[in-house]
Design a protein around this motif. Structure first.
Motif, mmCIF file in Angstrom:
data_model
loop_
_atom_site.group_PDB
_atom_site.id
_atom_site.type_symbol
_atom_site.label_atom_id
_atom_site.label_comp_id
_atom_site.label_asym_id
_atom_site.label_seq_id
_atom_site.Cartn_x
_atom_site.Cartn_y
_atom_site.Cartn_z
ATOM 1 N N LEU A 108 0.821 -1.209 0.000
ATOM 2 C CA LEU A 108 0.000 0.000 0.000
ATOM 3 C C LEU A 108 0.856 1.260 0.000
ATOM 4 C CD1 LEU A 108 -2.727 -1.159 2.556
ATOM 5 C CD2 LEU A 108 -3.019 -0.889 0.088
ATOM 6 N N VAL B 39 -7.749 2.739 3.991
ATOM 7 C CA VAL B 39 -6.888 3.384 3.003
ATOM 8 C C VAL B 39 -7.635 4.505 2.296
ATOM 9 C CG1 VAL B 39 -5.549 3.010 0.896
ATOM 10 C CG2 VAL B 39 -5.658 1.216 2.637
ATOM 11 N N VAL C 5 -2.655 5.551 -3.147
ATOM 12 C CA VAL C 5 -2.853 5.476 -1.701
ATOM 13 C C VAL C 5 -2.251 6.722 -1.057
ATOM 14 C CG1 VAL C 5 -2.278 4.238 0.406
ATOM 15 C CG2 VAL C 5 -2.917 2.961 -1.642
#
Length: 319
Positions: free
Chosen positions: A243, A261, A249
């Motif tokens: 991520l 997220v 992100v």
């Protein structure tokens, strides 16, 4: 279509409406909301002709509110019923029919049809002040329809009603919209508006802060809400590595087994991220966007929500 342009209203030195613009599409059920003091009640009173604006215009198709006979085109259900001592239901309806020049057999047929439509046909000989609040509100709606107005404006019409009566009232409003009526309704129950309305307008400090089709608005809210990822069997550190390197992100929040997220990609980007997590050997048990609501949007727009949309997660850290 109801169009309001540049509406202004002052009480002494206090500017209540400051160039309000508002468009209500024909055939829509338009939810009109705003915090206390935002100018919502003043706008409604101007829309129905109870107040004169200090500036701006209101038009319903080719009809101008300033040109006279405006009340013939508008039906109004206020937030209070009023006092009608010693009037029976049929007398109440007959009185308001006469106010619009509807009399005799035509009035009786019109009144009977409306009372049947709202479910009060068996209350014709009941005294108005003896009806329950729910019945009074339905009667008030029937009265607002007596002259077959082009637009209905309802101010908190379901306040104080029990759940069963609220359900019946909402069904009646749906039926009226299906019959082609344009309806403007204010309410403090935002979840109710989400369920019922086709369009929404949020007023704040005398101006329109946001307006549009409610599904389109909530769709945009949802697309900006965070993705909640739940993992089975661990692997949080590995998921975080993926991520943190992803270009869409922006922030990551971790709480127990959930990873929240802030993700700005589209549906295809979401699917690609999910595939990347799965192909890395992670057991993803849930991967969903948090659903937005009209209530959370209202709080953010009117400046009463200092937090971001994700309120139930902690330890948020930026990338």
């Amino acid at each position: 279509m109801l169009e309001i342009r540049g509406l202004e209203k002052r009480y002494g030195k206090y500017q209540v409406l400051n160039g309000l613009d508002m468009t209500v599409p024909e055939g829509s059920l338009y939810g009109f909301v705003g915090p206390n003091g935002a100018g919502k009640t003043t706008t409604i009173k101007i829309m129905v002709g109870l107040l004169k604006p200090d500036g701006g215009t209101i038009r319903l198709g080719e009809k101008d509110a300033a040109a006279g006979d405006w009340e013939k085109h508008v039906g109004y259900v206020p937030d209070f019923f009023g006092v009608y001592d010693n009037l029976k239901v049929w007398e109440y309806m007959d009185f308001f029919a006469a106010c619009y020049g509807i009399e005799g057999l035509k009035a009786r047929k019109r009144c009977s049809a409306l009372l049947e439509q709202i479910g009060l046909e068996d209350k014709m000989d009941f005294y108005v002040d003896g009806l329950s609040k729910g019945m009074q509100q339905r009667l008030c709606l029937a009265r607002a329809l007596i002259h077959d107005p082009e637009i209905l404006i309802l101010d908190e019409p379901m306040a104080g009603l029990d759940p069963r009566t609220r359900f019946d009232f909402k069904e009646t409003l749906r039926e009226l919209r299906e019959q082609g009526k344009t309806i403007v309704m204010s309410s403090h129950v935002l979840a109710e508006l989400t369920e019922l309305c086709t369009d929404v307008g949020i007023i704040d400090q005398g101006r329109m802060a946001l307006t549009g089709n409610i599904r389109d608005i909530l769709s945009q809210v949802n697309s900006s809400n965070p993705i909640v990822i739940s993992l089975f069997g661990g692997g949080t550190d590995r998921a975080l590595d993926i991520l943190k390197s992803h270009p869409y992100v922006h922030t990551i929040t971790v709480k127990e087994q959930d990873i929240v997220v802030r993700f700005t990609g589209d549906k295809q980007d979401e699917a690609a991220l999910l595939l990347q997590l799965v192909e890395s050997g992670l057991m993803v048990s849930s991967f969903t966007r948090e659903q937005g609501s009209l209530e959370s949007l209202f709080m953010q727009i009117t400046g009463r929500d200092e937090e971001r949309t994700v309120l139930k997660y902690e330890n948020e850290s930026g990338l």
